[in-house]
Write a protein that holds these residues in place. Structure first.
Motif, PDB file in Angstrom:
ATOM      1  N   TYR A  74      68.019   5.858  -0.633  1.00  0.00           N
ATOM      2  CA  TYR A  74      66.558   6.006  -0.658  1.00  0.00           C
ATOM      3  C   TYR A  74      65.784   4.685  -0.714  1.00  0.00           C
ATOM      4  O   TYR A  74      64.571   4.680  -0.512  1.00  0.00           O
ATOM      5  CB  TYR A  74      66.137   6.857  -1.860  1.00  0.00           C
ATOM      6  N   GLY A  75      66.462   3.585  -1.037  1.00  0.00           N
ATOM      7  CA  GLY A  75      65.748   2.335  -1.258  1.00  0.00           C
ATOM      8  C   GLY A  75      64.981   2.388  -2.572  1.00  0.00           C
ATOM      9  O   GLY A  75      65.184   3.283  -3.395  1.00  0.00           O
ATOM     10  N   SER A  76      64.103   1.426  -2.781  1.00  0.00           N
ATOM     11  CA  SER A  76      63.358   1.375  -4.032  1.00  0.00           C
ATOM     12  C   SER A  76      61.911   1.825  -3.892  1.00  0.00           C
ATOM     13  O   SER A  76      61.142   1.773  -4.851  1.00  0.00           O
ATOM     14  CB  SER A  76      63.390  -0.051  -4.611  1.00  0.00           C
ATOM     15  N   ALA A  77      61.529   2.286  -2.705  1.00  0.00           N
ATOM     16  CA  ALA A  77      60.138   2.681  -2.469  1.00  0.00           C
ATOM     17  C   ALA A  77      59.946   4.192  -2.445  1.00  0.00           C
ATOM     18  O   ALA A  77      58.921   4.697  -2.891  1.00  0.00           O
ATOM     19  CB  ALA A  77      59.639   2.092  -1.160  1.00  0.00           C
ATOM     20  N   TYR A  78      60.925   4.914  -1.941  1.00  0.00           N
ATOM     21  CA  TYR A  78      60.777   6.354  -1.737  1.00  0.00           C
ATOM     22  C   TYR A  78      60.755   7.111  -3.060  1.00  0.00           C
ATOM     23  O   TYR A  78      61.568   6.838  -3.919  1.00  0.00           O
ATOM     24  CB  TYR A  78      61.922   6.864  -0.869  1.00  0.00           C
TER      25      TYR A  78
END
Length: 418
Positions: A74-78
């Protein structure tokens, strides 16, 4: 007219005035390495008693693997955006449902941060006609939440039932005039003293007074009760807590928090919590990680058993050796000593440099002048060897405090601030 900053130049505050000698060592210290029972501090290995990782989850391989995979997925933004607009997901709902079931409430709602969340919860629950009654020893996040209240608020003497009832009487009379209601706030566990809030006794007062109860159970969640559901479960009154709050920053070793209550109350709060309505959603990596941690809380009672083995060994050992640990009823382990702030600095430096023991130091204005509080947090990752080494170290520092060694060592520091 004065310059706004004049007061800052003249008065750094009761703690800030010590910054030149304290910062980087006594305050804002830098622990290094994986979160565990032993970490690095200024090139030395120290037994670490100041990390709230109660169940030792922070550095477990299975937890780190889930966190890493969630970051990759997901990454760190979603998700982007606030929950009400574009930041809502099925996994957020799943975590809320599982948390509600775990703490035996109808519904729960995720919060981005504990401090921000409880503050905003208090703000949303009361209007100007309502009255707040709260413990004088409440955490700063509660105090700041109460400060937002535009109506009346009364503090009661810490855990004092006579004072609680007296203030409920005052609040009742006032509420009859304003047409408002009463919110009583307690902590499940008070983080400095380690005492549990008198929830059972407070709940009993509902038969006599009309109020709602909000409990901040940051230190009880995951550590107290038959299943780890907290201080309310421990005292057999979880059903009578109207709004239950806990954070992920302690037993869950993460970031975030939640509130739990009846469905209608949660429905109201999620549409009126300003800190959540106007803030980005809790990132998916933290949500997925919290699901894993909650599953471990539910299915691995051995973590809590090991935690309490260490708590009992540390607290029992301190009491056997004649140390004053107050009336703690939780994992929080305070050790009270008598001395000045400069003596406290000398004592803590001795502990860290010569005994390899790192614990938090608490002094005035958090506690009264003339007292030194060494606050220790046992975890499931500690060993009985850690406990024994620490007990021996405490014997040594007590002797040096009583024979005046630290007073002599700290004389130059004390003189500089007279």
């Amino acid at each position: 007219m004065a310059d706004l900053f004049d007061k800052i130049y003249k008065d750094k505050g009761p703690l800030g005035k010590w910054a030149s000698v304290a910062e980087g060592y006594f305050v804002f210290p830098k622990l290094e390495g994986p979160i565990s029972n032993r970490m690095g501090f200024q090139g030395k290995e120290v037994i670490t008693w100041s990390v709230n990782d109660y169940l030792g989850l922070a550095n477990r391989p299975e937890v780190r693997a889930v966190d890493a995979q969630a970051a990759a997925d997901y990454g760190s933004a979603y998700p982007m955006g606030a929950r009400m607009m574009s930041g809502h997901t099925e996994l957020h709902e799943q975590l809320q449902n599982e948390l509600a079931e775990f703490v035996k409430k109808d519904a729960a709602y995720l919060l981005n941060f504990g401090y921000q969340g409880i503050l905003s919860t208090i703000d949303a629950l009361v209007s100007k006609d309502d009255i707040i009654v709260y413990d004088v020893d409440s955490h700063a996040c509660i105090i700041d939440g109460v400060r937002l209240h535009m109506g009346k608020r009364f503090t009661y003497v810490h855990n004092d039932m006579e004072s609680i009832e007296k203030n409920l009487e005052r609040a009742t009379k006032l509420a009859e005039q304003t047409g408002g209601g009463i919110l009583l706030i307690s902590e499940g566990v008070f983080g400095m003293r380690g005492e549990q809030g008198k929830l059972k006794e407070i709940v009993a007062l509902k038969k006599k007074y009309n109020f709602r109860l909000l409990v901040d159970d940051a230190h009880g969640f995951g550590t107290l009760g038959a299943t780890g559901a907290g201080a309310g479960e421990e005292q057999g009154v979880q059903d009578e807590i109207d709004v239950y709050f806990a954070t992920f920053a302690k037993s869950m070793a993460s970031t975030g928090a939640f509130i739990a209550a009846d469905q209608e109350i949660i429905d109201f709060l999620k549409y009126n919590l300003r800190s959540q309505m106007f803030a980005k959603s809790l990132q998916m990596q933290l949500v997925v990680g919290a699901l894993k941690r909650l599953d471990m809380l539910r299915t691995m009672p051995e973590l809590r058993e090991k935690l309490w083995e260490n708590v009992d060994a540390l607290q029992g050992g301190l009491k056997k050796r004649g140390f004053d640990i107050g009336t703690t009823q939780s994992c929080v382990t305070p050790v009270y000593l008598k001395g000045s702030i400069p003596e406290a600095m000398a004592l803590v430096k001795d502990l860290r440099e010569n005994h390899g023991v790192f614990c938090s130091i608490v002094v005035y204005p958090v506690i009264p002048k003339g007292l030194i509080l060494l606050r220790m947090i046992p975890t499931a990752s500690h060993t009985l060897q850690d406990v024994e080494e620490t007990l021996d170290a405490f014997d040594s520092i007590r002797e040096r405090l009583e024979n005046g060694t630290y007073k002599r060592l700290s004389a130059s520091v004390a003189a500089a601030f007279e």
